[in-house]
Write an enzyme that holds these catalytic residues in place. Structure first.
Site, short mmCIF file in Angstrom:
data_model
loop_
_atom_site.label_atom_id
_atom_site.label_comp_id
_atom_site.label_asym_id
_atom_site.label_seq_id
_atom_site.Cartn_x
_atom_site.Cartn_y
_atom_site.Cartn_z
N LYS A 195 0.84 -1.19 0.00
CA LYS A 195 0.00 0.00 0.00
C LYS A 195 0.88 1.25 0.00
CE LYS A 195 -1.78 2.56 3.21
NZ LYS A 195 -1.82 3.90 2.57
N SER A 248 5.39 7.25 10.27
CA SER A 248 5.50 8.00 11.52
C SER A 248 5.61 7.07 12.73
CB SER A 248 4.29 8.92 11.69
OG SER A 248 3.13 8.17 11.99
N GLU A 250 4.09 7.45 15.58
CA GLU A 250 2.78 7.23 16.18
C GLU A 250 2.07 6.04 15.53
OE1 GLU A 250 4.35 10.97 17.13
OE2 GLU A 250 3.89 10.18 15.11
N GLU A 269 10.41 1.15 10.33
CA GLU A 269 11.38 2.23 10.10
C GLU A 269 10.61 3.53 10.29
OE1 GLU A 269 12.97 5.23 8.73
OE2 GLU A 269 12.96 4.36 6.71
N CYS A 303 13.32 10.92 6.86
CA CYS A 303 13.28 10.46 8.25
C CYS A 303 14.63 10.59 8.93
CB CYS A 303 12.79 9.01 8.31
SG CYS A 303 13.67 7.91 7.19
N GLU A 400 10.04 15.77 15.62
CA GLU A 400 10.36 15.66 14.20
C GLU A 400 9.47 16.63 13.41
OE1 GLU A 400 11.14 12.13 10.97
OE2 GLU A 400 9.35 11.98 12.22
#
Length: 490
Positions: A195, A248, A250, A269, A303, A400
């Site tokens: 996806k 992310s 979260e 990751e 990232c 971030e």
């Protein structure tokens, strides 16, 4: 003609040099009006759709399928059937041939893919053309070479594929992250349901045509599109044996909670807040280029971006002066213009997040610098930004931002540099700039980060493993290490 007359005929020397527009041809890419899901080697007409746009001008590009639970189930069923009825038994050398084909086709169609990456993602065409596409092809070449050597990669362990891999990739490097995920999965004999990110699905959908050209058996790779609801269905589906997620922190935590106790394999990751550490013996001009590449590459949508700059106090003023002068030369604008250095922010949601965190930095007392630049009126744009006088407690030093925003802190000793660099919940990457090899080795041992660059930044190679610690996730992608998450051992 006299010397005086010849002098008068000469054209006047321009007082300043301006870059003329150098746009890449947009018509290299032929988009459909509507895309479905690629399941079992065929296009599945979607039941629900949404619109994907060009972030540079907010114009619609195509209607994209929003996968329902039933459509996710169909894709996983196709992957399971392909795994059990042929792909897992295909000889390793045959698997390698498919991967080699995919790599060569990506090279042949690299200009088309580069335009699409910039069109749908907002990144400058130079980066899509010179970084994303070569690296994506290189990953397929690299893992094609490993496909028939797994017994050598893991001696005396009898490696075998685990089954169906569910893969969810982010919007910052759509095609490169696809290559990072799909190449090792296919090399090890697994099948895939992938996806792409909601805002950047077009590269993955064009990749389906590469699979057709490569004559990959139906169902080995299935691509479904949609938002977080689609990803959640993929994660919790009982027919998936392994989840690989890049995104992310979260969402990564939510996935880990969902999979706890299920026995499914998982690699994550996630985010980062990397420290780029500049010592007083570093080559400052070289370091400035590394700083710019570390944080303003891909608009800071990286990232592992070097979003915290730790500078030794004795060189802070000259380094910041050089950095500000360099920022004044960056060109912000049309992602398809070959002269552009900083493109468009990927989405309105991300732009709002960047603005909110930058406002918090100003409110907390940091000093902001933005070079004079005219931002386009339409689209999502943010000027390259530097914050100085930043304290460790400020949100811009802890959270971030995922945008073109750099926070500068200072240090006096190597011990202080290590303490400040490690003062973060993340542990993905770091950079060290010094002329002393012994200092590089000492810092590398003490910095808690999965990837550490020395006198460079944001350099990637398919043979080198990439991944983090703590809230930056676990597991490695790239290199021999990237094969292991897709294998079981007897």
């Amino acid at each position: 003609m006299s010397k005086l007359e010849r002098k008068q005929d000469r054209a006047p020397v321009p007082s300043e040099w301006e870059y003329a527009p150098a746009p890449e041809a947009r018509d290299l890419v032929k988009l459909r009006e509507r895309y479905g899901h690629f399941v079992g080697g065929e296009w599945l007409e979607p039941r629900e759709t949404y619109t994907t746009i060009d972030p540079a001008d907010e114009q619609p590009l195509a209607e994209i399928g929003q996968a329902t639970p039933a459509e996710v189930d169909l894709a996983i069923g196709a992957a399971r059937e392909a795994f059990e009825n042929g792909w897992s038994d295909v000889s390793a050398s045959e698997r390698a041939k498919y991967l080699f084909r995919i790599a060569r086709i990506l090279q042949e169609r690299s200009r088309e893919f580069a335009v699409l990456e910039s069109l749908n993602g907002g990144k400058p065409i130079r980066e899509s053309r010179d970084v994303d596409l070569p690296l994506a092809a290189a990953h397929f070449f690299y893992y094609a070479g490993w496909a028939d050597k797994l017994e050598y990669a893991f001696p005396n362990r009898s490696p075998r594929p685990i089954g169906v891999a569910g893969q969810i990739i982010p919007w910052n490097f759509p095609l490169l992250m696809l290559a990072w995920k799909i190449a090792p999965a296919l090399a090890t004999g697994n099948t895939v349901v992938l996806k792409p990110a909601e805002t950047t699905p077009l590269s993955a959908l064009l990749f389906c045509d590469v699979l057709r050209q490569a004559e990959l058996p139906p169902g080995v790779v299935n691509i479904i599109t949609g938002d977080g609801r689609t990803g959640a269905e993929l994660v919790k589906h009982p027919g998936v044996d392994k989840i690989a997620f890049t995104g992310s922190t979260e969402v990564g935590k939510a996935i880990q909670r969902e999979l706890a106790g299920t026995g499914k394999r998982l690699t994550l990751e996630l985010g980062g807040k990397a420290a780029n550490v500049i010592f007083d013996d570093a080559a400052l001009d070289q370091a400035v280029e590394g700083i710019v590449n570390g944080i303003y590459f891909n608009q800071g949508h990286v990232c592992c971006a070097g979003s915290r700059l730790l500078v030794q106090e004795s060189i802070s003023d000259p380094l910041i002066g050089k950095l500000k002068r360099r920022l004044a030369t960056l060109r912000v604008g049309d992602p398809l213009d070959k002269n552009t250095d900083v493109g468009a922010i990927n989405s309105r949601q991300q732009l709002d997040k960047i603005k909110e965190l930058v406002a918090s930095g100003e409110e907390e007392g940091a000093e902001i610098y933005q070079p004079p630049c005219r931002l386009p009126e339409k689209g999502y744009w943010f000027a390259p930004t530097v914050f100085t006088n930043v304290a460790q407690s400020y949100r811009i030093a802890q959270e971030e931002i995922f945008g073109p925003v750099l926070s500068v802190l200072t240090f006096r000793t190597p011990d202080e540099a290590v303490e400040k660099a490690n003062n973060t919940p993340y542990g993905l990457s770091a950079g060290v700039w010094t002329e002393k090899g012994s200092r590089i080795l000492a810092m590398s041992q003490r910095l808690r980060a999965g990837v550490i660059w020395a006198n460079t930044y944001n350099r990637f190679d398919p043979s080198s493993p990439f991944g983090g610690y703590r809230e930056s996730g676990f597991g490695r992608e790239g290199g021999r290490h990237g094969l292991e998450p897709y294998l079981e051992f007897e």
